[in-house]
Design a protein around this motif. Structure first.
Motif, PDB file in Angstrom:
ATOM      1  N   THR A  18       0.805  -1.220   0.000  1.00 22.18           N
ATOM      2  CA  THR A  18       0.000   0.000   0.000  1.00 22.18           C
ATOM      3  C   THR A  18       0.840   1.272   0.000  1.00 22.18           C
ATOM      4  OG1 THR A  18      -0.173  -0.089   2.421  1.00 22.18           O
ATOM      5  CG2 THR A  18      -1.950  -1.109   1.154  1.00 22.18           C
ATOM      6  N   ALA A  19       2.125   1.173   0.330  1.00 26.28           N
ATOM      7  CA  ALA A  19       3.000   2.358   0.325  1.00 26.28           C
ATOM      8  C   ALA A  19       4.397   1.965  -0.141  1.00 26.28           C
ATOM      9  CB  ALA A  19       3.051   2.991   1.710  1.00 26.28           C
ATOM     10  N   PRO A  20       4.555   1.543  -1.399  1.00 24.44           N
ATOM     11  CA  PRO A  20       5.870   1.086  -1.866  1.00 24.44           C
ATOM     12  C   PRO A  20       6.906   2.194  -1.922  1.00 24.44           C
ATOM     13  CG  PRO A  20       4.325   1.254  -3.703  1.00 24.44           C
ATOM     14  CD  PRO A  20       3.534   1.447  -2.447  1.00 24.44           C
ATOM     15  N   HIS A  21       6.464   3.463  -1.975  1.00 27.15           N
ATOM     16  CA  HIS A  21       7.419   4.570  -2.019  1.00 27.15           C
ATOM     17  C   HIS A  21       8.030   4.854  -0.654  1.00 27.15           C
ATOM     18  CE1 HIS A  21       3.516   6.085  -0.937  1.00 27.15           C
ATOM     19  NE2 HIS A  21       3.960   7.278  -0.638  1.00 27.15           N
ATOM     20  N   LEU A  22       7.350   4.463   0.404  1.00 24.53           N
ATOM     21  CA  LEU A  22       7.813   4.764   1.758  1.00 24.53           C
ATOM     22  C   LEU A  22       8.417   3.557   2.460  1.00 24.53           C
ATOM     23  CD1 LEU A  22       4.819   6.991   2.915  1.00 24.53           C
ATOM     24  CD2 LEU A  22       7.149   7.759   2.438  1.00 24.53           C
ATOM     25  N   SER A  23       8.362   2.390   1.837  1.00 27.27           N
ATOM     26  CA  SER A  23       8.856   1.178   2.473  1.00 27.27           C
ATOM     27  C   SER A  23       9.617   0.339   1.456  1.00 27.27           C
ATOM     28  CB  SER A  23       7.695   0.367   3.069  1.00 27.27           C
ATOM     29  OG  SER A  23       6.681   0.158   2.090  1.00 27.27           O
ATOM     30  N   ASN A  24      10.466  -0.518   1.964  1.00 26.33           N
ATOM     31  CA  ASN A  24      11.282  -1.346   1.083  1.00 26.33           C
ATOM     32  C   ASN A  24      11.750  -2.598   1.821  1.00 26.33           C
ATOM     33  OD1 ASN A  24      13.121   0.920   2.365  1.00 26.33           O
ATOM     34  ND2 ASN A  24      14.459  -0.833   2.021  1.00 26.33           N
ATOM     35  N   GLY A  54      30.842 -17.107   9.539  1.00 30.55           N
ATOM     36  CA  GLY A  54      30.027 -16.805   8.360  1.00 30.55           C
ATOM     37  C   GLY A  54      28.875 -15.915   8.775  1.00 30.55           C
ATOM     38  N   ALA A  55      27.787 -15.948   8.020  1.00 24.56           N
ATOM     39  CA  ALA A  55      26.617 -15.124   8.361  1.00 24.56           C
ATOM     40  C   ALA A  55      25.371 -15.677   7.681  1.00 24.56           C
ATOM     41  CB  ALA A  55      26.846 -13.675   7.943  1.00 24.56           C
ATOM     42  N   LEU A  56      24.245 -15.495   8.324  1.00 21.32           N
ATOM     43  CA  LEU A  56      22.933 -15.753   7.723  1.00 21.32           C
ATOM     44  C   LEU A  56      22.320 -14.419   7.349  1.00 21.32           C
ATOM     45  CD1 LEU A  56      21.328 -18.430   7.253  1.00 21.32           C
ATOM     46  CD2 LEU A  56      23.235 -18.697   8.854  1.00 21.32           C
ATOM     47  N   VAL A  57      21.650 -14.366   6.219  1.00 17.11           N
ATOM     48  CA  VAL A  57      20.968 -13.147   5.787  1.00 17.11           C
ATOM     49  C   VAL A  57      19.491 -13.465   5.579  1.00 17.11           C
ATOM     50  CG1 VAL A  57      20.793 -11.369   4.008  1.00 17.11           C
ATOM     51  CG2 VAL A  57      23.042 -12.232   4.678  1.00 17.11           C
ATOM     52  N   TYR A  58      18.626 -12.719   6.213  1.00 12.37           N
ATOM     53  CA  TYR A  58      17.187 -12.863   6.004  1.00 12.37           C
ATOM     54  C   TYR A  58      16.618 -11.502   5.619  1.00 12.37           C
ATOM     55  CZ  TYR A  58      16.202 -10.595  10.499  1.00 12.37           C
ATOM     56  OH  TYR A  58      16.110  -9.686  11.521  1.00 12.37           O
ATOM     57  N   TYR A  59      15.354 -11.473   5.199  1.00 12.38           N
ATOM     58  CA  TYR A  59      14.747 -10.241   4.700  1.00 12.38           C
ATOM     59  C   TYR A  59      13.615  -9.767   5.606  1.00 12.38           C
ATOM     60  CZ  TYR A  59      17.275 -10.522   0.299  1.00 12.38           C
ATOM     61  OH  TYR A  59      18.268 -10.530  -0.644  1.00 12.38           O
ATOM     62  N   ASP A  60      13.592  -8.465   5.837  1.00 13.88           N
ATOM     63  CA  ASP A  60      12.495  -7.812   6.536  1.00 13.88           C
ATOM     64  C   ASP A  60      12.227  -6.480   5.849  1.00 13.88           C
ATOM     65  OD1 ASP A  60      10.823  -8.781   8.552  1.00 13.88           O
ATOM     66  OD2 ASP A  60      12.472  -8.923   9.986  1.00 13.88           O
ATOM     67  N   GLY A  61      11.271  -5.733   6.346  1.00  7.96           N
ATOM     68  CA  GLY A  61      10.928  -4.451   5.737  1.00  7.96           C
ATOM     69  C   GLY A  61      11.485  -3.283   6.527  1.00  7.96           C
ATOM     70  N   ALA A  62      11.681  -2.161   5.839  1.00  6.95           N
ATOM     71  CA  ALA A  62      12.088  -0.907   6.480  1.00  6.95           C
ATOM     72  C   ALA A  62      11.203   0.197   5.923  1.00  6.95           C
ATOM     73  CB  ALA A  62      13.557  -0.615   6.197  1.00  6.95           C
ATOM     74  N   HIS A  63      11.057   1.285   6.681  1.00  8.33           N
ATOM     75  CA  HIS A  63      10.184   2.358   6.198  1.00  8.33           C
ATOM     76  C   HIS A  63      10.582   3.696   6.819  1.00  8.33           C
ATOM     77  CE1 HIS A  63       7.052   2.767   9.643  1.00  8.33           C
ATOM     78  NE2 HIS A  63       8.113   2.178  10.128  1.00  8.33           N
ATOM     79  N   ASN A  64       9.989   4.757   6.284  1.00  7.73           N
ATOM     80  CA  ASN A  64      10.153   6.113   6.795  1.00  7.73           C
ATOM     81  C   ASN A  64       8.945   6.379   7.690  1.00  7.73           C
ATOM     82  OD1 ASN A  64      10.388   8.889   7.191  1.00  7.73           O
ATOM     83  ND2 ASN A  64      11.063   9.287   5.108  1.00  7.73           N
ATOM     84  N   ASP A  65       9.100   6.181   8.998  1.00  6.38           N
ATOM     85  CA  ASP A  65       7.946   6.075   9.892  1.00  6.38           C
ATOM     86  C   ASP A  65       7.058   7.313   9.957  1.00  6.38           C
ATOM     87  OD1 ASP A  65       9.884   7.476  11.292  1.00  6.38           O
ATOM     88  OD2 ASP A  65       9.965   6.114  12.995  1.00  6.38           O
TER      89      ASP A  65
END
Length: 735
Positions: A197-203, A261-272
């Motif tokens: 709903t807000a792809p410009h403010l979150s990634n 080593g390292a594990l990499v997972y994905y989450d979201g970030a935003h301009n609150d």
């Protein structure tokens, strides 16, 4: 026969294993829809064959004065003063024989004919704005008031993550806690709605978990894969393992010692805070009455003790040196969504009610962007005291936090030195020893108050609810508290569902929905059938956004590349309006957009847009919550303050007294954002004369500021000039 079986059986087993493995590989690497990667729903405008250009035309929200006028109408067409005037006219009319004069009965009838709001929401943070948008898109008549500014509290001081919570998942597994599991599952679903709903403010943001011991690799791998599995179709990329060399390549700042080593997972970030403002403005476009800087002073009840409204006052009038007049807002139901200040509103309703908020302080610090890769975050799951700390790229800088400690409630809490130094100490633990993490590198630091809540109906009154709490008092005050940014939409949906049931409200299709996209190509009213549809209601700016929109802005307005990209990622398709509101530079390039700070891409058009289209009323509104300059660099915000005040003065017609008040209020606020104490007495003239950039002894030692060019800086050696033993006597350094 037996020989053929011996041949076929291994073949079947091999085929089954290959199919299973292939299916698993496809599931892990299946194509996903990345928010923002698709073409814009509304394509950008283009030049016609005859050279004409037609920029987008977006619907406008009502002005703040118009919104306040609507609030007053809820309590009656005429105020008590108007009724008194009507009574005087009635008496005069009876004395003069004038039958056309309205009698008192007609005046009172007009007062009683006023239509109250279905819902009055107190609080303009993420929860309050989310409730306003949900209710408005269900066809309800909604008002939302906020004492300060949208996102002025906790909603602007988060870690900037939109996440399910890997640590909650770990607790759910080890403690066999089904409620924790449900919390993670719900948050992962809401995370996807957030990004849609807000792809410009979150990634999407990859986050690295450093692995120190070999046995941690399968443990973290299993945890991140379970996280992926729970996300299901709401996920995007699958987690993966990196060897030591690849981990250091992806995150060069990591400490090499003991790194497996390292594990990499994905989450979201935003301009609150920009997300919060966009939710509020979207609600306003769908018909909600939203007003900031309007303080609730008391709640109103009928003869049966049931709530029927609230008295409010306009704090902007106070800032202008006027005496604010209180007025009433009438509503069928009142919702308390004030975060840390929840108990203050509850006590307006019932003075003796026990408190339910257990405030917790979360401190964050902002460091220069060179401390982290621009597209990779990091989480330390086990700090020295067992807490979790995030280290994330944000708006070109690096954000680190958070702490978690009990605190007192205040409007703008100040981050303590102890908490700041603890965060810096933890950072040093996993960054390369080659990097000197210095206190002087902290550009901003703030404390946000997380409103953890206790269930008043629980036998154990000290136990905290894990998610959020919705409760209704005897007089009808509905309180929605707790939760987190990621689940604001779900909280709002549940609160509106409860309000509809408690207050006997009727929802319905929104027949006259605005064209939020500014185009006839999309019918925003289509899905609005009276049920909750906020999971697919796009926020202001989302319709015309794409990852290449910034190029269109550069080509039309001649903006600097970094500015154009910033505008599209902060305003979406409304960047067209922001760019048009920017002044020409009178230079060859960039053509438009005067920066308010030389270090950051914020420009003058954003200040004008904030005032005209986002209800910004103070300099802090602009510096902290419309742009994010105060959160990124407190000193840069101080130096930009004169420009912001001048631009807002042109828009809002501020006099000298108001400008002086804005200066004092803004400097006081910047103290809560980590501005050095030595800068708190700086005047506007000091800033304009360049004296605000003067540095104290501590800052002077951070860099070689005044040494002349040389092979070796004089300040780098403890030896006197001409006595440097490791340098040849013929060197210029020794002469």
């Amino acid at each position: 026969m037996s020989s053929s079986r011996r041949f076929l059986r291994p073949l079947l087993y091999t085929s089954a294993a290959a199919l299973t493995g292939g299916g698993l590989l496809y599931y892990i690497n299946r194509p996903r829809s990345i928010p923002g990667s698709d073409p814009a729903s509304v394509p950008p405008p283009r030049y016609t064959d005859d050279g004409r250009f037609s920029p987008p035309r977006f619907p406008l929200v009502k002005t703040r004065d118009e919104q306040i006028a609507d609030l007053k109408k809820s309590a009656g067409i005429q105020s008590a003063v108007d009724i008194a005037k009507g009574a005087t006219k009635s008496v005069l009319g009876s004395l003069t024989g004038n039958k056309d004069t309205s009698p008192i009965e007609q005046q009172l009838e007009k007062h009683e004919d006023a239509e109250p709001y279905d819902l009055l929401i107190i609080g303009g943070g993420a929860t309050g704005a989310g409730i306003a948008l949900d209710a408005a898109t269900r066809g309800l008549k909604v008002a939302m008031v906020e004492r300060e500014d949208f996102a002025s509290g906790t909603s602007s001081k988060s870690t900037k993550l939109v996440h399910g919570g890997v640590r909650y998942l770990e607790k759910a597994v080890w403690e066999l806690d089904y409620n924790q599991y449900k919390l993670v599952k719900e948050a992962l679903r809401e995370r996807k709605y957030f990004l849609d709903t807000a792809p410009h403010l979150s990634n999407w943001l990859p986050i690295m978990i450093p692995v120190q011991k070999w046995w941690q690799a399968p443990y973290f791998w299993a945890g991140t894969k379970f996280y992926d599995f729970l996300a299901g179709s709401e996920g995007i990329e699958s987690s993966y393992f990196l060897t030591k060399s690849r981990a250091l390549d992806a995150f060069p700042m990591l400490k090499k010692e003991n790194l497996f080593g390292a594990l990499v997972y994905y989450d979201g970030a935003h301009n609150d805070s920009r997300m919060n403002v966009s939710i509020a403005m979207t609600a306003a476009l769908y018909g909600a009455t939203v007003v900031n800087h309007l303080e609730v002073t008391s709640l109103e009840k009928d003869a049966n003790g049931k709530l029927i409204g609230a008295k409010v006052k306009d704090r902007v009038q106070e800032k202008n040196g006027q005496t604010p007049q209180e007025f009433s807002i009438k509503a069928k139901g009142i919702i308390n969504a004030t975060g840390p200040f929840t108990d203050a509103v509850r006590k307006m309703d019932e003075p003796q009610v026990p408190e339910i908020v257990a405030p917790s302080s979360g401190v964050h610090v902002i460091l220069p962007g060179y401390y982290s890769p621009s597209k990779m975050g990091l989480i330390d799951p086990k700090t020295s005291d067992g807490r979790v700390i995030f280290f994330l790229p944000w708006q070109g800088n690096t954000i680190a936090g958070t702490t978690d400690a009990p605190t007192a409630i205040s409007q703008n809490p100040i981050a303590g030195e102890e908490e700041i130094n603890w965060i810096l100490s933890e950072i040093r633990g996993y960054l390369s020893p080659d990097l000197n993490v210095r206190r002087g590198d902290v550009l901003a630091a703030w404390s946000g108050i997380r409103p953890l809540v206790k269930d008043p109906h629980s036998k154990n009154t000290e136990s905290l609810v894990r998610n959020h709490l919705i409760t209704v008092s005897d007089s009808g005050l509905l309180t929605c508290a707790g939760g987190k940014w990621t689940t604001y939409r779900q909280m709002a949906e549940e609160a509106v569902d409860e309000a509809i049931k408690r207050y006997h409200l009727k929802t319905g299709p929104l027949l006259q929905a605005p064209r939020v996209s500014g185009s006839e190509m999309i019918d925003d009213a289509a899905p609005l059938d009276g049920a909750c549809q906020t999971h697919q209601v796009r926020l202001v700016g989302a319709h015309g956004f794409s990852n290449t929109l910034f190029i269109n802005l550069i080509q039309h307005f001649g903006l600097e590349s970094i500015v154009a990209k910033h505008l599209t990622e902060s305003y979406g398709d409304r960047a067209w309006t922001v760019a048009a509101l920017s002044a020409p530079t009178e230079q060859r390039y960039p053509v438009r957009g005067l920066k308010i700070s030389a270090l950051y891409p914020f420009i003058d058009g954003e200040v004008r847009y904030a005032v005209r289209h986002e209800y910004a009323q103070t300099a802090v509104d602009v510096l902290a919550r419309r742009t994010r300059l105060a959160f990124l660099n407190a000193q840069a915000a101080l130096e930009a303050l004169p420009t912001v005040i001048d631009l807002m003065s042109e828009e809002l017609k501020w006099d000298k007294k108001r400008q002086e008040k804005e200066w004092k209020d803004a400097v006081q606020f910047l103290a809560s954002m980590g501005l050095a104490k030595s800068k708190l007495s700086v005047t506007r003239k000091d800033v304009e004369d360049g004296k605000a950039g003067e540095y104290d002894e501590h800052e002077r030692k951070l860099y070689s500021r005044h040494d002349r060019p040389a092979d070796m800086m004089e300040s780098d050696s403890k030896f006197a000039s001409g006595k440097k033993p490791i340098v040849s006597t013929d060197s210029p350094v020794n002469k």
